[in-house]
Design a protein around this motif. Structure first.
Motif, short mmCIF file in Angstrom:
data_model
loop_
_atom_site.label_atom_id
_atom_site.label_comp_id
_atom_site.label_asym_id
_atom_site.label_seq_id
_atom_site.Cartn_x
_atom_site.Cartn_y
_atom_site.Cartn_z
N GLU A 1 19.90 2.65 36.84
CA GLU A 1 20.00 1.46 35.96
C GLU A 1 18.61 0.94 35.60
O GLU A 1 18.38 0.49 34.49
N ARG A 2 17.69 0.98 36.58
CA ARG A 2 16.35 0.42 36.32
C ARG A 2 15.42 1.43 35.65
O ARG A 2 14.29 1.11 35.32
N GLN A 3 15.94 2.66 35.51
CA GLN A 3 15.14 3.76 34.94
C GLN A 3 13.85 3.98 35.74
O GLN A 3 12.77 4.14 35.19
N TRP A 4 14.01 3.99 37.07
CA TRP A 4 12.85 4.16 37.95
C TRP A 4 12.61 5.62 38.30
O TRP A 4 11.53 5.99 38.76
N PHE A 5 13.63 6.45 38.17
CA PHE A 5 13.51 7.84 38.60
C PHE A 5 14.46 8.66 37.74
O PHE A 5 15.48 8.15 37.29
N SER A 6 14.14 9.92 37.49
CA SER A 6 15.12 10.72 36.76
C SER A 6 15.25 12.12 37.33
O SER A 6 14.31 12.67 37.92
N ILE A 7 16.47 12.63 37.20
CA ILE A 7 16.76 14.00 37.59
C ILE A 7 17.04 14.76 36.30
O ILE A 7 17.84 14.32 35.48
N GLY B 1 13.29 16.53 40.12
CA GLY B 1 13.18 15.07 40.17
C GLY B 1 11.82 14.65 39.64
O GLY B 1 10.81 15.24 40.00
N MET B 2 11.81 13.63 38.77
CA MET B 2 10.54 13.14 38.22
C MET B 2 10.51 11.62 38.25
O MET B 2 11.45 10.97 37.79
N ASP B 3 9.43 11.08 38.78
CA ASP B 3 9.31 9.63 38.95
C ASP B 3 8.84 9.00 37.64
O ASP B 3 7.97 9.53 36.95
N ARG B 4 9.43 7.85 37.33
CA ARG B 4 9.15 7.18 36.06
C ARG B 4 8.05 6.10 36.17
O ARG B 4 7.85 5.54 37.26
N ILE B 5 7.46 5.80 35.03
CA ILE B 5 6.52 4.67 34.96
C ILE B 5 7.34 3.38 35.16
O ILE B 5 8.45 3.29 34.66
N LYS B 6 6.80 2.45 35.91
CA LYS B 6 7.51 1.20 36.19
C LYS B 6 6.50 0.10 36.46
O LYS B 6 5.28 0.38 36.48
N HIS C 1 1.60 11.22 39.78
CA HIS C 1 1.81 10.89 38.36
C HIS C 1 3.20 10.34 38.12
O HIS C 1 4.16 10.77 38.76
N LYS C 2 3.29 9.41 37.20
CA LYS C 2 4.57 8.82 36.80
C LYS C 2 4.76 9.10 35.31
O LYS C 2 3.79 9.09 34.55
N TYR C 3 6.01 9.36 34.93
CA TYR C 3 6.26 9.87 33.59
C TYR C 3 7.14 8.94 32.76
O TYR C 3 8.11 8.38 33.28
N GLY C 4 6.82 8.84 31.48
CA GLY C 4 7.72 8.22 30.52
C GLY C 4 8.80 9.25 30.18
O GLY C 4 8.65 10.44 30.49
N HIS C 5 9.87 8.79 29.52
CA HIS C 5 10.99 9.65 29.18
C HIS C 5 10.53 10.92 28.44
O HIS C 5 10.93 12.03 28.76
N ARG C 6 9.64 10.73 27.47
CA ARG C 6 9.20 11.89 26.68
C ARG C 6 8.15 12.72 27.42
O ARG C 6 8.03 13.92 27.20
N ASP C 7 7.38 12.08 28.30
CA ASP C 7 6.32 12.80 29.02
C ASP C 7 6.91 13.94 29.84
O ASP C 7 6.40 15.06 29.86
#
Ligand code: AVI
Length: 321
Positions: free
Chosen positions: A303-309, A187-192, A278-284
């Motif tokens: 939907e909000r692109q707040w978190f990704s697995i 699991g990686m948390d996204r920039i928001k 740290h928060k990550y962009g899609h490519r990060d």
């Protein structure tokens, strides 16, 4: 001392980190010391806060996509969880992938035993092989799972608590632990938006503040300290350049104190840095995984692109230009 006084044996590594960290030019104490019993309870409470979106968002993502993960990895894996599976997330994955064994790894034997017991009631026929170890370094897995394909599990965006260099070291160690060809669900948390991030790390109920300030109580209790805890306040900031939330403890007045017979003086406004998230962009996130030899197989976000697995695969070393 009366007969009922309980003396806590201080961890020498805790003492060394605190004394060095308080004396450093930019005072900082490694975040892992936030998690004593009280700190772990407070973190549990944080995960229930309305403002703390990561746990809820990741759990919903796992519920929605665990079937997709299972379709890609198949069944009969040994699921190796980095950190003990005390959360609600582990059963969601285990139910979907029908593993042949479950191996929780944690540095705390207490947490391991608690989570192993909790899981046995829901999965009575699943072989569980707990390993008490520091997963920051490569680990020899139990012989019983030697021939099974491995699926690592590292939820919670705990990877984000490490600076990129250490995060890559950890991902490399995981690859060595699991072996080439193994898979990892991470699991990686996204920039928001910054307001969302700041509310999650400085909640109006003050639970995160208590979690951060608990470190000072712990120092006082375990390292013969007399830090005036009421002279410090919790501060969370977004460091855009480093793409991370930082937690600090700010001195609200001049404070002089002793820890383990060493004197420290903090002027009003001086800070102790206690955690990075740290928060990550899609490519990060992909770049971080690739830097450690993991190729991305699939990624799911809300939907909000707040978190990704992310489902990643340990790639064999290969020549590259
Ligand atoms: C454990 N870790 C992923 C949490 C985070 O979001 O970085 C720790 C935390 N610190 C304050 N709130 C939560």
């Amino acid at each position: 001392m009366d007969a009922l006084t309980v003396v806590t044996q201080a961890d020498p590594a805790f003492r060394a980190d605190v004394l060095a960290g308080l004396a450093a030019p930019i005072p900082a104490i490694p975040a892992r010391w936030l998690y004593d019993r009280r700190g772990s309870e407070l973190f549990e409470a944080i995960t229930q806060l309305p403002e703390y979106y990561p746990t809820r968002t990741e759990t919903a993502l796992l519920e929605r996509h665990s079937g997709d993960i299972a379709a890609l990895v198949g069944s009969g894996e040994a699921v190796v969880e980095f950190g003990s599976g005390s959360s609600a997330k582990t059963p969601i994955l285990l139910r979907a992938v029908a593993p042949a064994a479950y191996v929780p790894i944690d540095i705390s034997g207490d947490f391991l035993r608690e989570s192993a017991v909790a899981l046995t009631s829901e999965f009575p026929s699943l072989p569980v092989h707990p390993v008490e170890a520091d997963f920051m370094r490569p680990i020899q897995l139990p012989d019983q799972i030697a021939i099974l394909p491995k699926l690592g599990f590292f939820p919670g965006s705990t990877i984000g608590n490490l600076v990129p260099r250490s995060a890559v070291d950890l991902l490399r160690a995981m690859k060595e632990t699991l072996g080439d060809g193994s898979r990892l669900v991470i699991g990686m948390d996204r920039i928001k938006p910054v307001e969302v991030l700041l509310a999650a790390y400085d909640d109006p109920a003050g639970v995160t503040a208590e979690f951060n300030l608990n470190l000072l109580h712990r120092i006082n209790a375990e390292l013969e300290g007399d830090i005036p805890v009421e002279g410090f306040r919790h501060k969370a900031i977004w460091n855009d350049e480093m793409s991370r939330i930082e937690m600090h403890l700010d001195a609200t007045r001049d404070a002089a104190f002793t820890v383990s017979d060493r004197r420290f003086a903090f002027a009003k406004g001086a800070t102790i840095h206690t955690e990075n998230s740290h928060k990550y962009g899609h490519r990060d996130s992909r770049l971080l995984l690739r830097a450690a030899g993991w190729g991305v197989v699939a990624e799911w976000t809300d939907e909000r692109q707040w978190f990704s697995i992310i489902l990643a695969e340990a790639e064999p070393p290969r020549w590259a230009p």
